[in-house]
Design a protein around this motif. Structure first.
Motif, PDB file in Angstrom:
ATOM      1  N   MET A   1       0.841  -1.190   0.000  1.00  0.00           N
ATOM      2  CA  MET A   1       0.000   0.000   0.000  1.00  0.00           C
ATOM      3  C   MET A   1       0.883   1.249   0.000  1.00  0.00           C
ATOM      4  SD  MET A   1      -3.231  -0.880   0.090  1.00  0.00           S
ATOM      5  CE  MET A   1      -4.062   0.544   0.795  1.00  0.00           C
ATOM      6  N   THR A   2       0.448   2.247  -0.752  1.00  0.00           N
ATOM      7  CA  THR A   2       1.170   3.517  -0.772  1.00  0.00           C
ATOM      8  C   THR A   2       0.204   4.672  -0.547  1.00  0.00           C
ATOM      9  OG1 THR A   2       0.952   3.658  -3.181  1.00  0.00           O
ATOM     10  CG2 THR A   2       2.986   2.700  -2.319  1.00  0.00           C
ATOM     11  N   ALA A   3       0.734   5.752  -0.023  1.00  0.00           N
ATOM     12  CA  ALA A   3      -0.025   6.985   0.151  1.00  0.00           C
ATOM     13  C   ALA A   3       0.746   8.111  -0.535  1.00  0.00           C
ATOM     14  CB  ALA A   3      -0.209   7.294   1.635  1.00  0.00           C
ATOM     15  N   TYR A   4       0.025   9.159  -0.906  1.00  0.00           N
ATOM     16  CA  TYR A   4       0.629  10.288  -1.595  1.00  0.00           C
ATOM     17  C   TYR A   4       0.446  11.550  -0.749  1.00  0.00           C
ATOM     18  CZ  TYR A   4       0.498   6.982  -5.430  1.00  0.00           C
ATOM     19  OH  TYR A   4       0.655   5.858  -6.205  1.00  0.00           O
ATOM     20  N   VAL A   5       1.522  12.262  -0.534  1.00  0.00           N
ATOM     21  CA  VAL A   5       1.492  13.483   0.264  1.00  0.00           C
ATOM     22  C   VAL A   5       1.869  14.653  -0.643  1.00  0.00           C
ATOM     23  CG1 VAL A   5       2.395  14.688   2.277  1.00  0.00           C
ATOM     24  CG2 VAL A   5       2.170  12.191   2.318  1.00  0.00           C
ATOM     25  N   ASP A   6       0.961  15.609  -0.785  1.00  0.00           N
ATOM     26  CA  ASP A   6       1.228  16.793  -1.599  1.00  0.00           C
ATOM     27  C   ASP A   6       2.038  17.787  -0.759  1.00  0.00           C
ATOM     28  OD1 ASP A   6       1.215  18.956  -3.327  1.00  0.00           O
ATOM     29  OD2 ASP A   6      -0.872  18.672  -3.918  1.00  0.00           O
ATOM     30  N   LEU A   7       3.236  18.096  -1.222  1.00  0.00           N
ATOM     31  CA  LEU A   7       4.132  18.997  -0.498  1.00  0.00           C
ATOM     32  C   LEU A   7       4.157  20.392  -1.106  1.00  0.00           C
ATOM     33  CD1 LEU A   7       7.155  16.548  -0.030  1.00  0.00           C
ATOM     34  CD2 LEU A   7       5.234  16.927   1.524  1.00  0.00           C
ATOM     35  N   SER A   8       3.172  20.693  -1.957  1.00  0.00           N
ATOM     36  CA  SER A   8       3.168  21.941  -2.719  1.00  0.00           C
ATOM     37  C   SER A   8       2.279  22.999  -2.080  1.00  0.00           C
ATOM     38  CB  SER A   8       2.670  21.685  -4.145  1.00  0.00           C
ATOM     39  OG  SER A   8       3.306  20.568  -4.707  1.00  0.00           O
ATOM     40  N   MET A   9       2.724  24.239  -2.149  1.00  0.00           N
ATOM     41  CA  MET A   9       1.950  25.379  -1.693  1.00  0.00           C
ATOM     42  C   MET A   9       0.914  25.764  -2.750  1.00  0.00           C
ATOM     43  SD  MET A   9       3.432  29.194  -0.829  1.00  0.00           S
ATOM     44  CE  MET A   9       4.377  28.638   0.595  1.00  0.00           C
ATOM     45  N   PRO A  10      -0.348  25.978  -2.398  1.00  0.00           N
ATOM     46  CA  PRO A  10      -1.334  26.442  -3.382  1.00  0.00           C
ATOM     47  C   PRO A  10      -0.922  27.792  -3.976  1.00  0.00           C
ATOM     48  CG  PRO A  10      -2.415  25.706  -1.371  1.00  0.00           C
ATOM     49  CD  PRO A  10      -0.951  25.766  -1.071  1.00  0.00           C
ATOM     50  N   ILE A  11      -1.165  27.951  -5.272  1.00  0.00           N
ATOM     51  CA  ILE A  11      -0.801  29.188  -5.955  1.00  0.00           C
ATOM     52  C   ILE A  11      -2.028  30.077  -6.099  1.00  0.00           C
ATOM     53  CG2 ILE A  11      -0.022  30.172  -8.156  1.00  0.00           C
ATOM     54  CD1 ILE A  11       1.767  27.723  -8.467  1.00  0.00           C
ATOM     55  N   SER A  12      -1.925  31.315  -5.615  1.00  0.00           N
ATOM     56  CA  SER A  12      -3.006  32.288  -5.745  1.00  0.00           C
ATOM     57  C   SER A  12      -2.413  33.685  -5.613  1.00  0.00           C
ATOM     58  CB  SER A  12      -4.078  32.074  -4.669  1.00  0.00           C
ATOM     59  OG  SER A  12      -3.636  32.596  -3.428  1.00  0.00           O
ATOM     60  N   PRO A  13      -3.126  34.718  -6.043  1.00  0.00           N
ATOM     61  CA  PRO A  13      -2.606  36.082  -5.894  1.00  0.00           C
ATOM     62  C   PRO A  13      -2.365  36.496  -4.450  1.00  0.00           C
ATOM     63  CG  PRO A  13      -4.377  36.023  -7.507  1.00  0.00           C
ATOM     64  CD  PRO A  13      -4.371  34.682  -6.831  1.00  0.00           C
ATOM     65  N   ASP A  14      -2.984  35.793  -3.501  1.00  0.00           N
ATOM     66  CA  ASP A  14      -2.858  36.152  -2.092  1.00  0.00           C
ATOM     67  C   ASP A  14      -1.771  35.377  -1.361  1.00  0.00           C
ATOM     68  OD1 ASP A  14      -5.042  37.917  -2.340  1.00  0.00           O
ATOM     69  OD2 ASP A  14      -6.453  36.256  -2.036  1.00  0.00           O
ATOM     70  N   MET A  15      -1.026  34.547  -2.068  1.00  0.00           N
ATOM     71  CA  MET A  15      -0.015  33.719  -1.416  1.00  0.00           C
ATOM     72  C   MET A  15       1.154  34.582  -0.927  1.00  0.00           C
ATOM     73  SD  MET A  15       1.640  31.971  -4.823  1.00  0.00           S
ATOM     74  CE  MET A  15       2.429  30.685  -3.867  1.00  0.00           C
ATOM     75  N   PRO A  16       1.910  34.121   0.074  1.00  0.00           N
ATOM     76  CA  PRO A  16       3.062  34.901   0.537  1.00  0.00           C
ATOM     77  C   PRO A  16       4.129  34.984  -0.554  1.00  0.00           C
ATOM     78  CG  PRO A  16       3.025  32.729   1.568  1.00  0.00           C
ATOM     79  CD  PRO A  16       1.727  32.887   0.848  1.00  0.00           C
ATOM     80  N   THR A  17       4.638  36.185  -0.796  1.00  0.00           N
ATOM     81  CA  THR A  17       5.620  36.421  -1.844  1.00  0.00           C
ATOM     82  C   THR A  17       6.703  37.339  -1.316  1.00  0.00           C
ATOM     83  OG1 THR A  17       3.831  36.289  -3.467  1.00  0.00           O
ATOM     84  CG2 THR A  17       5.937  37.122  -4.236  1.00  0.00           C
ATOM     85  N   ASN A  18       7.937  36.987  -1.551  1.00  0.00           N
ATOM     86  CA  ASN A  18       9.068  37.733  -1.008  1.00  0.00           C
ATOM     87  C   ASN A  18       9.350  38.967  -1.862  1.00  0.00           C
ATOM     88  OD1 ASN A  18      11.168  38.369   0.662  1.00  0.00           O
ATOM     89  ND2 ASN A  18      12.565  36.819  -0.141  1.00  0.00           N
ATOM     90  N   GLN A  19       8.517  39.988  -1.694  1.00  0.00           N
ATOM     91  CA  GLN A  19       8.673  41.225  -2.445  1.00  0.00           C
ATOM     92  C   GLN A  19       9.734  42.121  -1.776  1.00  0.00           C
ATOM     93  OE1 GLN A  19       4.843  42.872  -3.918  1.00  0.00           O
ATOM     94  NE2 GLN A  19       3.886  41.301  -2.641  1.00  0.00           N
ATOM     95  N   PRO A  20      10.485  42.950  -2.534  1.00  0.00           N
ATOM     96  CA  PRO A  20      10.340  43.242  -3.962  1.00  0.00           C
ATOM     97  C   PRO A  20      11.123  42.310  -4.875  1.00  0.00           C
ATOM     98  CG  PRO A  20      11.979  44.688  -3.040  1.00  0.00           C
ATOM     99  CD  PRO A  20      11.477  43.841  -1.897  1.00  0.00           C
ATOM    100  N   ASP A  21      11.895  41.363  -4.302  1.00  0.00           N
ATOM    101  CA  ASP A  21      12.682  40.478  -5.164  1.00  0.00           C
ATOM    102  C   ASP A  21      11.798  39.619  -6.057  1.00  0.00           C
ATOM    103  OD1 ASP A  21      14.995  41.446  -4.069  1.00  0.00           O
ATOM    104  OD2 ASP A  21      15.214  39.832  -2.614  1.00  0.00           O
ATOM    105  N   HIS A  22      10.652  39.234  -5.552  1.00  0.00           N
ATOM    106  CA  HIS A  22       9.728  38.388  -6.307  1.00  0.00           C
ATOM    107  C   HIS A  22       8.324  38.985  -6.227  1.00  0.00           C
ATOM    108  CE1 HIS A  22      12.940  35.498  -6.726  1.00  0.00           C
ATOM    109  NE2 HIS A  22      13.138  35.537  -5.421  1.00  0.00           N
ATOM    110  N   PHE A  23       7.469  38.568  -7.145  1.00  0.00           N
ATOM    111  CA  PHE A  23       6.143  39.177  -7.222  1.00  0.00           C
ATOM    112  C   PHE A  23       5.056  38.102  -7.208  1.00  0.00           C
ATOM    113  CE2 PHE A  23       7.781  38.552 -11.514  1.00  0.00           C
ATOM    114  CZ  PHE A  23       6.743  37.889 -12.154  1.00  0.00           C
ATOM    115  N   PRO A  24       3.860  38.455  -6.735  1.00  0.00           N
ATOM    116  CA  PRO A  24       2.768  37.483  -6.669  1.00  0.00           C
ATOM    117  C   PRO A  24       2.261  37.137  -8.071  1.00  0.00           C
ATOM    118  CG  PRO A  24       1.987  39.642  -6.037  1.00  0.00           C
ATOM    119  CD  PRO A  24       3.466  39.765  -6.184  1.00  0.00           C
TER     120      PRO A  24
END
Length: 207
Positions: A1-24
């Motif tokens: 038996m195997t299980a799957y774990v999603d390690l990804s952050m959801p992408i949306s305009p409101d997600m945390p973004t390291n500005q000004p180096d990066h943008f949403p």
């Protein structure tokens, strides 16, 4: 038996973004089912947005882009190393037994706070050298960067030795110590990085 774990952050305009180096990200619908019979969306996204892969060309001139990263580096057996510290040192990493290492600090639980970007957990240069010396080919972390804010020593060391970096992982608390990792960046020709869907394949004990 195997299980799957999603390690990804959801992408949306409101997600945390390291500005000004990066943008949403900007998601702009340009076709609608009601008026056009089908839906389409124009997507403008930073190559280092959310859960993403850093290719060596992100910091090292002339090195490979994300489209040239070998599949065998992005997929395979991985080790989770849990660290309860703001700065990850070689002593925290202990015995490294895999070519792929995911550093779990619990920092991804703070994505809804200002501290997530400004004071995140990170490796120090000695930890990066330790991982290189152990033959690690991919390093992931559940914080915005492997480096302290305003620094790039760890990026320079890891990417300079061809070690692929995966940042902004989430849900790493659900991982066992050993699992199979699948990192799927977009195959963008010559890109210095790419958002990625990252999945862990975990063996479940028989009932």
């Amino acid at each position: 038996m195997t299980a799957y774990v999603d390690l990804s952050m959801p992408i949306s305009p409101d997600m945390p973004t390291n500005q000004p180096d990066h943008f949403p990200p900007v998601l702009q619908p340009y076709s609608h089912i009601a008026s056009d019979g089908w839906a389409g969306t124009a997507i403008t996204i930073d190559s280092h947005c959310g859960t993403h892969v850093d290719a060596p060309s992100h910091f090292v001139a002339g090195e490979i882009g994300v489209d040239e990263i070998p599949i065998e580096v992005l997929v395979g057996a991985s080790q989770r190393i849990a660290v309860d510290a703001r700065v990850v040192t070689p002593e925290h990493l202990g015995a490294v037994a895999s070519e792929r290492v995911v550093v779990h600090t619990g920092w991804s639980d703070r994505t809804d706070t200002a501290e997530y970007l400004s004071g995140s957990t990170h490796l120090n240069a000695d930890a990066a050298l330790h991982l290189v010396g152990r033959g690690v080919r991919l390093v992931g972390i559940d914080s915005p960067s492997v480096d302290a804010p305003g620094c790039d020593d760890v990026h320079q060391i890891l990417l300079g030795h061809g070690v692929i970096i995966v940042e902004n992982l989430s849900n790493t608390a659900a991982l066992p110590d050993h699992f199979d990792l699948i990192v799927s960046p977009l195959r963008i020709v010559g890109a210095d990085g790419s958002p990625a869907r990252v999945i862990a394949v975990v063996a479940e004990p028989a009932p």
